[in-house]
Write a protein that holds these residues in place. Structure first.
Motif, short mmCIF file in Angstrom:
data_model
loop_
_atom_site.label_atom_id
_atom_site.label_comp_id
_atom_site.label_asym_id
_atom_site.label_seq_id
_atom_site.Cartn_x
_atom_site.Cartn_y
_atom_site.Cartn_z
N ASP A 170 0.96 -1.30 0.11
CA ASP A 170 -0.10 -0.31 -0.11
C ASP A 170 0.87 1.31 0.02
OD1 ASP A 170 0.96 0.25 2.44
OD2 ASP A 170 -0.92 -0.20 3.55
N GLU A 194 -1.09 -0.06 -4.03
CA GLU A 194 -2.43 0.64 -3.98
C GLU A 194 -2.31 1.97 -3.13
OE1 GLU A 194 -5.70 -1.92 -2.41
OE2 GLU A 194 -5.71 -0.37 -0.93
N TRP A 214 -0.32 0.93 -10.66
CA TRP A 214 -0.70 1.59 -9.62
C TRP A 214 -2.39 1.22 -9.32
CZ3 TRP A 214 2.15 4.77 -6.49
CH2 TRP A 214 3.63 4.77 -6.80
N LEU A 215 -2.82 1.16 -8.44
CA LEU A 215 -4.19 0.93 -8.27
C LEU A 215 -4.73 2.08 -6.95
CD1 LEU A 215 -4.01 -2.73 -6.98
CD2 LEU A 215 -4.33 -1.69 -9.41
N ARG A 217 -7.82 3.67 -4.80
CA ARG A 217 -9.02 3.15 -4.15
C ARG A 217 -10.12 4.23 -4.58
NH1 ARG A 217 -5.30 2.09 -0.02
NH2 ARG A 217 -5.37 3.96 1.02
N CYS A 221 -15.09 0.33 -6.45
CA CYS A 221 -15.07 -1.27 -6.61
C CYS A 221 -16.84 -1.31 -6.69
CB CYS A 221 -14.40 -1.91 -5.61
SG CYS A 221 -15.22 -1.59 -4.17
N HIS A 233 -9.43 -0.49 1.88
CA HIS A 233 -8.06 -0.46 1.93
C HIS A 233 -7.69 -2.10 1.57
CE1 HIS A 233 -4.06 -0.91 3.31
NE2 HIS A 233 -3.80 0.33 3.12
N LEU A 236 -8.35 -4.00 -3.63
CA LEU A 236 -7.91 -3.73 -5.14
C LEU A 236 -6.45 -4.51 -5.35
CD1 LEU A 236 -8.66 -0.05 -6.02
CD2 LEU A 236 -10.06 -2.41 -6.35
N LEU A 237 -5.68 -4.37 -4.20
CA LEU A 237 -4.37 -5.04 -4.15
C LEU A 237 -4.41 -6.65 -4.10
CD1 LEU A 237 -1.19 -4.10 -4.52
CD2 LEU A 237 -1.23 -4.38 -1.90
N THR A 240 -5.71 -8.06 -7.43
CA THR A 240 -4.79 -7.85 -8.48
C THR A 240 -3.80 -9.02 -8.34
OG1 THR A 240 -5.30 -5.42 -8.80
CG2 THR A 240 -3.14 -6.41 -9.61
#
Length: 325
Positions: A170, A194, A214-215, A217, A221, A233, A236-237, A240
């Motif tokens: 993160d 992220e 890069w993701l 937040r 979603c 938090h 997404l990471l 992926t």
């Protein structure tokens, strides 16, 4: 017999791997809405270690406007590595808080050190409170590596000879990940970071065949109810990384060791910090860091696919909890 305070130059103990450096803030550079580069300076930074990568340091923040005395200017304390004992011996209400960060860049020739800090929304902890009010000229103590020491410590990046690398984390892990991918030449690395918002995506240029995904937040979603919302938090990471692992099963076969069902880690009771002491064997290595619950979930994914010596899992912080001292 010579006392310890009158040691001859020959008898003095060697420099310890870590020691305190007294510094002042030279620059405060906002990199994004949530990331600030703090550049500090001090004459002793001429001997600050330059290993880079994910090098850990501790920042000591003032308490009620003052830094406690831990021997940062005392050569005997520095040589004996006694700063921590002096810090621990202070009364609770006089002991300045310590927080762990990673080195973003160090320039010993001009006595400068960069540390990228996350600006948290709550602003409640000592680091966040200090950052919110920080000004050029403010004093800090950095506890970090001394280049004159024979020992190098505080580095958890140990890929060995692996040529295929995965880094994920993160925003708190972003400085270390960026530092690592900028140092790579031969291996191929996929970094996944992220961050809170699209405006926190930084201009970082990996070397060789490496790349950064890069993701954000705030990109959102879809919830179970079909509603588009800001991603929580780590979601997404984790998604992926799971997809990446599914698409790269051949690479995972290059990791030595037998995949095992990992034992669970109670992040409410213990620190999640799994850093194999020896360089990885095989051709694949993973480095995962950030909020502990997120790292725990990624550990479950990876430890079922590769041996334990081929990955580091570093719980940099725990949501809702202060860093242990």
């Amino acid at each position: 017999m010579l006392s310890r305070t009158h040691l001859s130059p020959v008898a003095r103990p060697a420099y310890p791997a870590y020691r305190p450096f007294r510094v002042t803030v030279r620059r405060l550079l906002p990199l994004s809405p949530h990331l600030v580069r703090v550049t500090v300076t001090g004459p002793d930074l001429a001997v600050f270690g330059t290993t880079g990568l994910d090098q850990r340091v501790k920042l000591m923040f003032p308490l009620r406007g003052r830094l406690c005395e831990i021997g940062a200017d005392d050569e005997t304390t520095i040589r004996e590595g006694a700063w921590y004992a002096r810090w621990r011996a202070l009364p609770d209400d006089e002991r300045c808080p310590l927080r762990t960060y990673t080195v973003r860049q160090v320039r010993p020739d001009v006595g400068e050190l960069d540390v990228d800090m996350v600006r948290h929304a709550d602003g409640g902890g000592p680091a966040a409170s200090w950052l919110a009010a920080a000004r050029v000229g403010d004093e800090l103590v950095v506890v970090g590596p001394d280049a004159r020491s024979a020992e190098v410590t505080g580095i958890d990046w140990r890929p060995g000879h692996a040529q295929h690398l995965l880094l994920a984390g993160d925003e708190t892990a972003a400085p270390a990940i960026c530092s690592i991918v900028e140092s790579l030449d031969g291996p191929t690395a996929q970094a996944i970071i992220e961050v809170p918002s699209a405006d926190d995506i930084l201009s970082v240029y990996p070397r060789g065949r490496s790349r950064i995904t890069w993701l954000a937040r705030d990109g959102g979603c879809t919830t179970a109810e079909g509603v588009r919302d800001v991603a929580p938090h780590g979601l997404l990471l984790t998604q992926t990384v799971r997809t990446w692992l599914t698409r790269h099963t051949t690479l995972l076969a290059g990791a030595l060791g037998t995949p095992t069902e990992p034992d669970d880690v109670d992040i409410d009771a213990e620190l999640l910090w799994e850093s194999p002491p020896d360089p990885a064997g095989g051709d694949f290595y993973a480095w995962i860091a950030g909020e502990a619950a997120m790292v725990r979930d990624l550990r479950r994914l990876l430890r079922g696919a590769i041996g334990p010596g081929n990955a580091a899992f570093l719980g940099y912080w725990r949501a809702g909890r202060a860093e242990p001292q």
